[in-house]
Design a protein around this motif. Structure first.
Motif, PDB file in Angstrom:
ATOM      1  N   ILE A  77      75.073   1.985  24.819  1.00 29.38           N
ATOM      2  CA  ILE A  77      73.585   0.832  23.833  1.00 29.38           C
ATOM      3  C   ILE A  77      74.489  -0.148  24.126  1.00 29.38           C
ATOM      4  N   THR A  78      73.417  -1.083  24.476  1.00 32.76           N
ATOM      5  CA  THR A  78      74.194  -2.872  23.853  1.00 32.76           C
ATOM      6  C   THR A  78      73.045  -2.963  23.733  1.00 32.76           C
ATOM      7  N   MET A  79      73.617  -3.776  22.090  1.00 31.93           N
ATOM      8  CA  MET A  79      72.400  -5.138  21.132  1.00 31.93           C
ATOM      9  C   MET A  79      72.469  -5.934  21.820  1.00 31.93           C
ATOM     10  N   PHE A  80      71.851  -6.596  22.208  1.00 27.28           N
ATOM     11  CA  PHE A  80      72.091  -8.280  22.138  1.00 27.28           C
ATOM     12  C   PHE A  80      70.881  -9.240  21.722  1.00 27.28           C
ATOM     13  N   GLY A  81      71.445 -10.356  22.168  1.00 27.97           N
ATOM     14  CA  GLY A  81      69.659 -11.187  22.232  1.00 27.97           C
ATOM     15  C   GLY A  81      70.608 -12.649  23.293  1.00 27.97           C
ATOM     16  N   ALA A  82      70.337 -13.852  23.002  1.00 27.34           N
ATOM     17  CA  ALA A  82      70.752 -15.148  23.676  1.00 27.34           C
ATOM     18  C   ALA A  82      70.527 -16.451  23.405  1.00 27.34           C
ATOM     19  N   LYS A  96      66.485   1.512  30.858  1.00 26.86           N
ATOM     20  CA  LYS A  96      65.309   1.271  29.711  1.00 26.86           C
ATOM     21  C   LYS A  96      65.522   0.398  28.464  1.00 26.86           C
ATOM     22  N   TYR A  97      65.321   0.125  27.761  1.00 31.08           N
ATOM     23  CA  TYR A  97      65.096  -1.141  26.735  1.00 31.08           C
ATOM     24  C   TYR A  97      63.736  -0.504  25.275  1.00 31.08           C
ATOM     25  N   SER A 154      74.022  -0.459  30.844  1.00 31.44           N
ATOM     26  CA  SER A 154      73.839   0.290  29.816  1.00 31.44           C
ATOM     27  C   SER A 154      72.444   1.666  30.316  1.00 31.44           C
ATOM     28  N   ASP A 155      72.549   2.357  29.642  1.00 36.69           N
ATOM     29  CA  ASP A 155      71.315   3.507  29.000  1.00 36.69           C
ATOM     30  C   ASP A 155      70.236   2.755  28.326  1.00 36.69           C
TER      31      ASP A 155
END
Length: 488
Positions: free
Chosen positions: A372-377, A429-430, A397-398
Motif C-alpha cells: 500500500i502506497t500513500m502519497f501526494g505531489a 486500486k486507489y 501497488s495493490d
C-alpha cells in the motif's frame, strides 16, 4: 588566533605585512565583521576576489587571495597569496578549530550509492559499542539526537571543522562523513587523515554542468580520499575498486560476495517477520557473523559489509556490530516505524516516479500480503511528475492512497486529479483521503497481516508547505497521535 598561526599549514607569500588577531574565518563577504580574515574562493558561479573590497569595508583584518587585486589595499589590512584558497580555507579551518579530528575516531565513505545508509550503520554500531557518534552527509550534521541542515552532502571545509569541534566538545568520540566527489574535488576534506576510508561502488552520476566533465574526472576525484587515510576498505565486486584505491599505500580490506574478498558474504536472503523487513546474510574470512539488517533490499547487504569493514579497524565487539546493523536506519529512507499489529509501516522520501519505482520494486521482492502506497505531489511543480507518480504507484501497488503533500499555492484537489490521471492508465486500486493525517489513519486502521505500507513523499521533512507557509508536520508524530487516539 594570530593570522600567521592560522596559516601554519598553508604555503603562501606575503603581499601586505601584518599579523593581526583573527576572530573568525569568513568565505562569504556578506558575513564579514571586524577582525575576521576573508578567504576569496573561486567557484563556478562567483569569484570571491570581486568582493574583497567589500570585505575590507566591513572590517576584515586580513585577506587570503590567489589572484592579484585590482585596487589599492588600505593600511592595516594584511594580505597573503596562495595558489588555492579553497585548500587554504581547509587548512586554516583545521588550525582555527584546533584539529578536532585528533580527538575523534574518523571514517570517510565515498561511492556513488550507499554512502548515507552506510554512514548510519557505522554510527549506530559505534553507539551500540558505547561510543558516541556524529555524522555529516546528505541529511546534514547529526549528533546528540539533533540534526543541523547543510547545503551540500559534504559541506565547505570550515563548516566540517566547526561541526567536528562542536561534536568533540559535546562528548562525541566517533565521526563519520560522506565524502562526495565534489567535496573531495573542492578540497573540503583537505589536510585531514582519516582512520578509515571506505569505497562502496561506482556508476554514472554527477557528470556535466558544474560537477565533473567526464567519468574519468569523477573517478579521479573519488580516488583522492585514499591518499588521506590510515586504513582502507573497498567493495571488491565493483570493477572500479582498484583504480579508486590505487593511491593507498597499504593493504586494502576487500569485502563482497566474491571468493577473493577478505570479508566474504554468503547465504543472503530477504527477511520479513512481524513488521520487521530487512536482509540476512552470513560472513566469513575476516569475521564470522550472521547479521540481520533492518533496511530492506539485498543491496543493503553490501552497505552492511562496508560498515562491518569500517568498524573492524577499531576495537568494536561483534555484538555491537550485530545490534547496530539490526536497528540502524536512515531517517526518511524506507524508515520503519514501530506500530501495533503484524504489518510493516515505512516512511520514505520518494517524491518522483523514479524514486518511487525503486522503493516499490524493492519492497515487492518481500511478497507482501498487500503493498500500500500513500502519497501526494508537490504543488507548483511540473504536472507530468504527478501523472508519472500515479502511473507508477498504480502499476506497483495493490492500493494507492492519494493525499496531500506540499501543495504550496495550488488546490490539493487539483493535484490529486492530476495524480488520478496517471493512475487511470493502470488497473490499480486507489482511494482518495485529502488530509495527510487522515490518510495515514486510513492506512493503519485498514492494515492487514503481512501488509507493507509506505508513506511516501515527506521522508525526513518535518513540515508541510501550504500557501507559502510551512507548518510543522512530522509523520512519526502523526503516527503516535493516531495510535493514542485510536487506542491501538
Amino acid at each position: 588566533m594570530k593570522l600567521y598561526d592560522l596559516l601554519r599549514d598553508v604555503e603562501y607569500t606575503v603581499v601586505r605585512e601584518g599579523n593581526p588577531e583573527i576572530s573568525d574565518i569568513i568565505y562569504d563577504s556578506r558575513k564579514v565583521s571586524p577582525g575576521t580574515v576573508f578567504a576569496a574562493l573561486k567557484g563556478a558561479a562567483a569569484d570571491g576576489h570581486k568582493y574583497a573590497c567589500s570585505a575590507i569595508d566591513k572590517g576584515a583584518a586580513a585577506l587570503v587571495i590567489s589572484d592579484d587585486l585590482d585596487f589599492d589595499i588600505p593600511d592595516g589590512v594584511a594580505v597573503v597569496k596562495t595558489d588555492d584558497t579553497r585548500l587554504a580555507l581547509a587548512l586554516m579551518s583545521r588550525a582555527f578549530f584546533n584539529y578536532p579530528e585528533r580527538e575523534l575516531k574518523t571514517v570517510a565513505i565515498t561511492g556513488t550509492k550507499g554512502k548515507t545508509t552506510t554512514a548510519a550503520m557505522i554510527a549506530e554500531i559505534f553507539e551500540q559499542a558505547g561510543i558516541k557518534a556524529g555524522t555529516i552527509g546528505t541529511l546534514g550534521i547529526v549528533y546528540g539526537g539533533n540534526t543541523y541542515k547543510t547545503d551540500n552532502t559534504t559541506p565547505e571545509s570550515y563548516e566540517i571543522q566547526k561541526a567536528m569541534r562542536n561534536m568533540a566538545d559535546a562528548g562525541v568520540k566517533a565521526f563519520v562523513i560522506e565524502a562526495s566527489s565534489i567535496g573531495l574535488k573542492a578540497s573540503r576534506l583537505a589536510g585531514m587523515t582519516f582512520d578509515a576510508a571506505v569505497f562502496t561502488n561506482f556508476s554514472n552520476d554527477h557528470i556535466g554542468g558544474v560537477e565533473h566533465k567526464d567519468m574519468a574526472e569523477y573517478l579521479y576525484c573519488k580516488s583522492l580520499l585514499f591518499r588521506q587515510c590510515r586504513n582502507a576498505a573497498a567493495n571488491i565486486d565493483d570493477p572500479a575498486w582498484e583504480k579508486i584505491t590505487a593511491d593507498f599505500k597499504g593493504d586494502i580490506l576487500t569485502y563482497g560476495f566474491s571468493e577473493g574478498a577478505k570479508l566474504r558474504a554468503k547465504n543472503d536472503r530477504l527477511l520479513s517477520d512481524n513488521g520487521f523487513i530487512g536482509v540476512h546474510f552470513e560472513t566469513e574470512g575476516l569475521k564470522n557473523l550472521s547479521p540481520d539488517v533492518g533496511v530492506p533490499g539485498k543491496f543493503n547487504a553490501y552497505n552492511a559489509l562496508a560498515a562491518i569493514s569500517a568498524v573492524s579497524f577499531f576495537d568494536i565487539p561483534d555484538k555491537a556490530i550485530l545490534d547496530g546493523l539490526k536497528i540502524a536506519h536512515v531517517k526518511g529512507r524506507v524508515e520503519p516505524v514501530k506500530v501495533p499489529g503484524n504489518y510493516s509501516l515505512l516512511i520514505d522520501y520518494a517524491h518522483n516516479a523514479l524514486s518511487m519505482e525503486n522503493v516499490l520494486t524493492t519492497l515487492r521482492q518481500y511478497k507482501p500480503n498487500r503493498l500500500i502506497t500513500m502519497f501526494g505531489a508537490g504543488g507548483n511543480r511540473p504536472k507530468v511528475r504527478r501523472y508519472e507518480m500515479g502511473e507508477t504507484s498504480g502499476r506497483l501497488s495493490d492500493l494507492s492512497v492519494i493525499t496531500e503533500d506540499n501543495s504550496r499555492f495550488e488546490d490539493v484537489m487539483d493535484i490529486i486529479a492530476d495524480i488520478k490521471t496517471g493512475l487511470h492508465k493502470t488497473d490499480g486500486k486507489y482511494v482518495v483521503v485529502p488530509k495527510r493525517k487522515e490518510a495515514i489513519r486510513y492506512c493503519m486502521l485498514n492494515a492487514q497481516d503481512g501488509d507493507i505500507i509506505v508513506l511516501a513523499g515527506k521522508g525526513h521533512e518535518d513540515y508541510q508547505e501550504i500557501k507559502g507557509v510551512k507548518y510543522h508536520m512530522d509523520e512519526r508524530e502523526l503516527i503516535a497521535e493516531i495510535i493514542e487516539e485510536e487506542g491501538l
